[in-house]
Design an enzyme around this catalytic site. Sequence first.
Site, mmCIF file in Angstrom:
data_model
loop_
_atom_site.group_PDB
_atom_site.id
_atom_site.type_symbol
_atom_site.label_atom_id
_atom_site.label_comp_id
_atom_site.label_asym_id
_atom_site.label_seq_id
_atom_site.Cartn_x
_atom_site.Cartn_y
_atom_site.Cartn_z
ATOM 1 N N LYS A 74 57.033 -35.012 2.654
ATOM 2 C CA LYS A 74 56.071 -33.895 2.519
ATOM 3 C C LYS A 74 55.079 -34.597 1.459
ATOM 4 C CE LYS A 74 54.349 -29.913 3.400
ATOM 5 N NZ LYS A 74 53.096 -30.669 3.620
ATOM 6 N N LYS A 110 53.311 -39.471 0.445
ATOM 7 C CA LYS A 110 51.905 -39.134 -0.030
ATOM 8 C C LYS A 110 50.939 -40.050 0.759
ATOM 9 C CE LYS A 110 49.554 -36.728 -3.042
ATOM 10 N NZ LYS A 110 49.855 -35.464 -3.423
ATOM 11 N N THR A 194 49.349 -21.706 -5.814
ATOM 12 C CA THR A 194 49.871 -22.518 -6.822
ATOM 13 C C THR A 194 49.506 -21.674 -8.139
ATOM 14 O OG1 THR A 194 48.818 -24.511 -5.728
ATOM 15 C CG2 THR A 194 48.973 -24.572 -8.221
ATOM 16 N N ASN A 231 40.290 -23.644 -8.191
ATOM 17 C CA ASN A 231 41.285 -23.017 -7.346
ATOM 18 C C ASN A 231 42.291 -22.278 -8.197
ATOM 19 O OD1 ASN A 231 39.651 -23.479 -4.974
ATOM 20 N ND2 ASN A 231 40.991 -25.324 -4.541
ATOM 21 N N SER A 358 53.493 -24.504 1.548
ATOM 22 C CA SER A 358 53.542 -25.343 2.503
ATOM 23 C C SER A 358 54.808 -25.314 3.380
ATOM 24 C CB SER A 358 53.021 -26.757 2.108
ATOM 25 O OG SER A 358 51.679 -27.001 1.849
HETATM 26 P P1 NAD Z 1 39.766 -27.762 -8.465
HETATM 27 O O1 NAD Z 1 38.949 -29.063 -8.158
HETATM 28 O O2 NAD Z 1 39.686 -26.672 -7.364
HETATM 29 O O3 NAD Z 1 39.366 -27.308 -9.825
HETATM 30 C C1 NAD Z 1 39.404 -28.489 -10.975
HETATM 31 C C2 NAD Z 1 38.621 -27.576 -12.196
HETATM 32 O O4 NAD Z 1 39.053 -28.473 -13.261
HETATM 33 C C3 NAD Z 1 36.986 -27.325 -11.709
HETATM 34 O O5 NAD Z 1 36.985 -26.152 -12.516
HETATM 35 C C4 NAD Z 1 36.565 -28.416 -12.661
HETATM 36 O O6 NAD Z 1 35.357 -28.310 -13.265
HETATM 37 C C5 NAD Z 1 37.610 -28.386 -13.847
HETATM 38 N N1 NAD Z 1 37.363 -29.987 -14.715
HETATM 39 C C6 NAD Z 1 37.234 -30.949 -14.093
HETATM 40 N N2 NAD Z 1 36.991 -31.982 -14.983
HETATM 41 C C7 NAD Z 1 37.486 -31.197 -16.299
HETATM 42 C C8 NAD Z 1 37.307 -31.478 -17.620
HETATM 43 N N3 NAD Z 1 37.161 -32.910 -18.057
HETATM 44 N N4 NAD Z 1 37.482 -30.538 -18.450
HETATM 45 C C9 NAD Z 1 37.837 -29.206 -18.212
HETATM 46 N N5 NAD Z 1 37.760 -28.837 -16.746
HETATM 47 C C10 NAD Z 1 37.621 -30.058 -15.884
HETATM 48 O O7 NAD Z 1 41.254 -28.108 -8.395
HETATM 49 P P2 NAD Z 1 42.494 -27.273 -8.332
HETATM 50 O O8 NAD Z 1 42.768 -27.088 -6.846
HETATM 51 O O9 NAD Z 1 42.417 -26.206 -9.090
HETATM 52 O O10 NAD Z 1 43.659 -28.135 -9.189
HETATM 53 C C11 NAD Z 1 43.572 -28.275 -10.354
HETATM 54 C C12 NAD Z 1 44.988 -29.192 -10.729
HETATM 55 O O11 NAD Z 1 45.863 -28.441 -10.302
HETATM 56 C C13 NAD Z 1 44.811 -30.614 -10.350
HETATM 57 O O12 NAD Z 1 45.629 -31.416 -11.422
HETATM 58 C C14 NAD Z 1 45.911 -30.501 -9.157
HETATM 59 O O13 NAD Z 1 46.511 -31.718 -8.743
HETATM 60 C C15 NAD Z 1 46.751 -29.451 -9.771
HETATM 61 N N6 NAD Z 1 47.391 -28.737 -8.471
HETATM 62 C C16 NAD Z 1 46.676 -28.309 -7.488
HETATM 63 C C17 NAD Z 1 47.260 -27.608 -6.620
HETATM 64 C C18 NAD Z 1 46.739 -26.450 -5.619
HETATM 65 O O14 NAD Z 1 47.211 -26.045 -4.467
HETATM 66 N N7 NAD Z 1 45.236 -26.259 -5.725
HETATM 67 C C19 NAD Z 1 48.656 -27.691 -6.552
HETATM 68 C C20 NAD Z 1 49.283 -28.279 -7.397
HETATM 69 C C21 NAD Z 1 48.737 -28.999 -8.361
#
Ligand code: NAD
Length: 431
Positions: A74, A110, A194, A231, A358
Amino acid sequence: MTATRDRTDSLFDGTGSRLLAAADVSQVSDDTLERLRLPRSVLKVSIPLRMDDGSLRSVPGYRVRYDDTLGPTKGGVRFHPRVNVDEVQSLAFWMTFKCAALDLPFGGGKGGVTVNTKELSLHELERLARGYIDAIADFIGPDVDVPAPDMYTNAMVMGWMLDQFCTIRRAFTPAVVTGKPIPLGGSHGRDTATADGAFFVLSTLLPKLAEQGRAKAREDGPTVAIQGFGNAGAQLATLLAEDGYRVVAAADSSRAIYNPDGMDVASLRAVKAETGSLPENAGEPVDPEDFVELDVDVLVPAALEDVITADNAERVKARVVLEVANGPTAAAADAILADNGVTVMPDILANAGGVTVSYFEWAQNKGGVRWTADDVRHRLRERMVTEGESIWALARDRDVSLRTAAYAQGLERISEAVDATGAAADYQRTR
Ligand code: NAD
């Protein structure tokens, strides 16, 4: 060839230094470590992509199934210009432990495509998503390997991938991917999973830390800084504010702001949704480089990897770091934070709500049932609390960090499954 805990020629050196720390405090057979030394399979493909101008491009893509001891592999599919086979393999390795730590019946996988989606039209993106499935269709399936969204792939992309797979197989097979749109078999609660999961982890572990005097109790209105207002980060800000935390700092890619009196999360989200950036006037500007050093009770890195490093870890003032992003703390910073009394709630647990829902989506598809949003949230809470509590107990009993305990919990589950079909010791006894 025999695996040992100190071999130096494997992935364990890089991505897996934390895994080795867990192996040192776990009941793990050498067979397990040997089994985990190499991926099950690595597929490299090229995707012929017809561009809107009529030209043809060959785009490189990958799918890695790292380990399937506990179930179908997964993991998400990333569309990004920096994607390469090593990165995909490392992420598949890491997914293996995340799924096992949460007791999900999945191994780790992945996928990735080396492409800049910002340069593609929507038609080109659709052809690429369908072409990727054409290339890997023999390699995936509900009982084999189940892709999901990751960076620059979303629910619509998953919908195209599902549609393509169903066309190839001549059968509606919704469980082949997760993170789909709800009308195509997606799950309620996937979009907030998340943040929900991270909130449940913090709610479970903070009272234990507060009781030991290692963190401020929730009742005392802890202050929070959230780096990344996308998100996961923005939704978590809402949950925390509703629960009595004070969100005093927030950052996105355009700015970082701080207001010691606390900020109105709803208005931050409204401005961010309308303009694409956090508001300028909700607090004083902070140098983004200094964000992780702010004087707050809980620091939530929810954007990028490697933001807490050996260079700045000494200056982290928060007592608790809730890792919503993947890999926000460099391995070299772990010991510095621990020595300074900072508790890290590790990514492998704190952001696992996404993969857990998921799993719920896959289970609903396999069972031909649909759960309500309340049902999903209830099941998610139960899972995060149960696994968070057992990681806490393991950390306490073996006197290790929560991160090492989370890896140990996953590793021991994999080891039990590996050894269930016979370990070296069994064969040596009967020789
Ligand atoms: P997203 O793209 O919706 O949001 C990312 C946010 O980070 C945005 O607001 C962006 O402006 C900000 N950002 C980018 N560069 C930045 C910086 N230099 N300084 C401060 N802020 C910055 O992404 P997401 O889905 O919210 O995911 C965020 C993190 O969480 C990632 O590392 C992702 O791998 C991890 N994650 C997300 C999920 C999920 O289901 N969304 C699940 C597991 C892990």
